[in-house]
Design a protein around this motif. Structure first.
Motif, PDB file in Angstrom:
ATOM      1  N   TYR A  94       0.812  -1.213   0.000  1.00  0.00           N
ATOM      2  CA  TYR A  94       0.000   0.000   0.000  1.00  0.00           C
ATOM      3  C   TYR A  94       0.852   1.273   0.000  1.00  0.00           C
ATOM      4  O   TYR A  94       0.336   2.368   0.196  1.00  0.00           O
ATOM      5  CB  TYR A  94      -0.910   0.011   1.234  1.00  0.00           C
ATOM      6  CG  TYR A  94      -1.806  -1.207   1.341  1.00  0.00           C
ATOM      7  CD1 TYR A  94      -3.057  -1.232   0.739  1.00  0.00           C
ATOM      8  CD2 TYR A  94      -1.388  -2.346   2.050  1.00  0.00           C
ATOM      9  CE1 TYR A  94      -3.875  -2.351   0.845  1.00  0.00           C
ATOM     10  CE2 TYR A  94      -2.201  -3.461   2.153  1.00  0.00           C
ATOM     11  CZ  TYR A  94      -3.444  -3.460   1.540  1.00  0.00           C
ATOM     12  OH  TYR A  94      -4.255  -4.566   1.636  1.00  0.00           O
ATOM     13  N   ALA A  95       2.159   1.119  -0.221  1.00  0.00           N
ATOM     14  CA  ALA A  95       3.066   2.272  -0.156  1.00  0.00           C
ATOM     15  C   ALA A  95       2.681   3.337  -1.176  1.00  0.00           C
ATOM     16  O   ALA A  95       2.371   3.033  -2.334  1.00  0.00           O
ATOM     17  CB  ALA A  95       4.500   1.823  -0.381  1.00  0.00           C
ATOM     18  N   ARG A  96       2.738   4.594  -0.750  1.00  0.00           N
ATOM     19  CA  ARG A  96       2.405   5.705  -1.636  1.00  0.00           C
ATOM     20  C   ARG A  96       3.696   6.291  -2.228  1.00  0.00           C
ATOM     21  O   ARG A  96       4.354   7.119  -1.607  1.00  0.00           O
ATOM     22  CB  ARG A  96       1.631   6.782  -0.872  1.00  0.00           C
ATOM     23  CG  ARG A  96       0.318   6.259  -0.301  1.00  0.00           C
ATOM     24  CD  ARG A  96      -0.636   7.366   0.083  1.00  0.00           C
ATOM     25  NE  ARG A  96      -0.167   8.164   1.195  1.00  0.00           N
ATOM     26  CZ  ARG A  96      -0.885   9.113   1.804  1.00  0.00           C
ATOM     27  NH1 ARG A  96      -2.122   9.375   1.380  1.00  0.00           N
ATOM     28  NH2 ARG A  96      -0.394   9.785   2.815  1.00  0.00           N
ATOM     29  N   GLY A  97       4.065   5.830  -3.409  1.00  0.00           N
ATOM     30  CA  GLY A  97       5.222   6.366  -4.105  1.00  0.00           C
ATOM     31  C   GLY A  97       6.553   5.996  -3.467  1.00  0.00           C
ATOM     32  O   GLY A  97       6.636   5.187  -2.542  1.00  0.00           O
ATOM     33  N   GLU A  98       7.603   6.620  -3.976  1.00  0.00           N
ATOM     34  CA  GLU A  98       8.957   6.341  -3.507  1.00  0.00           C
ATOM     35  C   GLU A  98       9.161   6.784  -2.063  1.00  0.00           C
ATOM     36  O   GLU A  98       9.891   6.150  -1.313  1.00  0.00           O
ATOM     37  CB  GLU A  98       9.986   7.023  -4.419  1.00  0.00           C
ATOM     38  CG  GLU A  98      10.088   6.398  -5.802  1.00  0.00           C
ATOM     39  CD  GLU A  98      10.397   4.915  -5.735  1.00  0.00           C
ATOM     40  OE1 GLU A  98      11.318   4.529  -4.982  1.00  0.00           O
ATOM     41  OE2 GLU A  98       9.714   4.134  -6.427  1.00  0.00           O
TER      42      GLU A  98
END
Length: 346
Positions: free
Chosen positions: A249-253
């Protein structure tokens, strides 16, 4: 030519040389008849306390002189009181061992003024096992999966102890990295208190080590009253392969970078043991060896298996190097992490 020393007509050169060259002989003389005190930064009944009391029961046989052992719980500020005590007040004689949460070193490196120590100067003995972070929610919370949590319209109320602890920092980092809705209630003396609050309905759950949750919350896990729904590490724990990783579910780098910090700082070095700065090198080396030996002791392992505790020890020199890297984080990374985990008022 080695100088010879005569006392009362007896040649003492060989005996004295053996004593000087063998630090274990000096340490045995020191530890004989002494008491080794463990200072735990969290309340009795929690994971830190459970691990420490088990180690304390077995470590004496691995220390020349076989000192007695006691355990003292010095709670407060998410084990920060214990960390400050070990660094600033405990005698540097090798008779006091601290067990506080490792991410406090990150707090100090980021500029938390309440952390009155330098993590590079402790004598690190080792870690009994890396932490596998997981968020556990109660049945009463109404959240049964990570997807349900992600889509929840209400804030999920999580309990914590204080900034610098896994219970506080990890969910705050997760919230920014993933966007999961969370509300934080901090100030509990330990995870045992968080568990009780969750069972009373004051909280929806909490996030900390599976190695602690598994043995201390076993009955509620077995009955289904609480359930692991999200892992904060980058790799699944063997027990939790059906529980999704936060990295999904990580939002971007930026989200991925924050989760990598969670994996390292709040994983391998989460529950270290240390002695104060200034402990003689021979005693530090002896305690580092004793720590590794006790974590592989057959009697301890048998007891740990019954108590559902895991032991995958990391040695003191490795822990020392890992904490050194905390101070070497890029300036922009430190600024971002500090904005999330440092106390707002200092």
């Amino acid at each position: 030519m080695r100088r010879k020393i005569y006392v009362g007509g007896a040649l003492m050169g060989a005996a004295l040389s053996a004593l000087v060259l063998n630090p274990l002989a000096r340490a045995e003389d020191f530890y004989q008849g002494k008491t080794l005190k463990f200072v735990v930064g969290f309340s009795a009944g929690g994971g830190f306390d459970t691990y420490t009391r088990m180690i304390a029961r077995h470590i004496s046989k691995h220390i020349p002189g076989k000192p007695a052992t006691i355990v003292e719980n010095k709670t407060g500020a998410g084990s920060l009181l214990a960390a400050n005590f070990i660094f600033n007040q405990a005698e540097p004689d090798g008779l006091t061992i601290g067990n506080f949460i490792g991410p406090l070193v990150l707090q100090q490196a980021l500029g938390n003024k309440a952390a009155k120590f330098d993590g590079r100067k402790f004598g690190w003995l080792g870690v009994p096992t890396p932490d596998s972070g997981v968020c556990v929610l109660t049945r009463a919370s109404g959240i049964n999966s990570a997807d349900e949590w992600k889509q929840s319209k209400k804030l999920v109320k999580l309990g914590g102890t204080a900034p610098g602890s896994t219970t506080d920092d990890v969910p705050r980092l997760l919230a920014v990295a993933t966007g999961f809705p969370m509300q934080f209630v901090t100030g509990y003396k330990g995870t045992a208190n968080i568990r009780l609050a969750a069972e009373r309905g004051e909280l929806d759950g909490g996030c900390w080590a599976w190695e602690s949750i598994k043995p201390t919350w076993a009955k509620s896990l077995e009955s289904g009253k609480v359930k692991p729904v999200l892992q904060s590490m980058m790799k699944s724990h063997p027990d939790l392969e059906a529980v999704p990783l936060a990295s999904r579910y990580a939002r971007g780098e930026e989200g991925k970078e924050l989760l990598e910090i969670v994996d390292s700082v709040y994983g391998v070095t989460a529950r270290p043991y240390s002695v104060p700065p200034g402990v003689p090198a021979d005693r530090l080396a002896l305690l580092q060896k004793a720590f590794m030996d006790v974590t592989k002791d057959p009697q301890l392992i048998a007891e740990a298996k019954k108590a559902r505790l895991e032991f995958k020890p990391v040695d003191g020199p490795t822990v020392t190097k890992m904490f050194q890297r905390v101070y070497e984080l890029k300036a922009e990374t430190k600024t971002k992490v500090a904005s999330i985990v440092l106390p707002k008022k200092q």
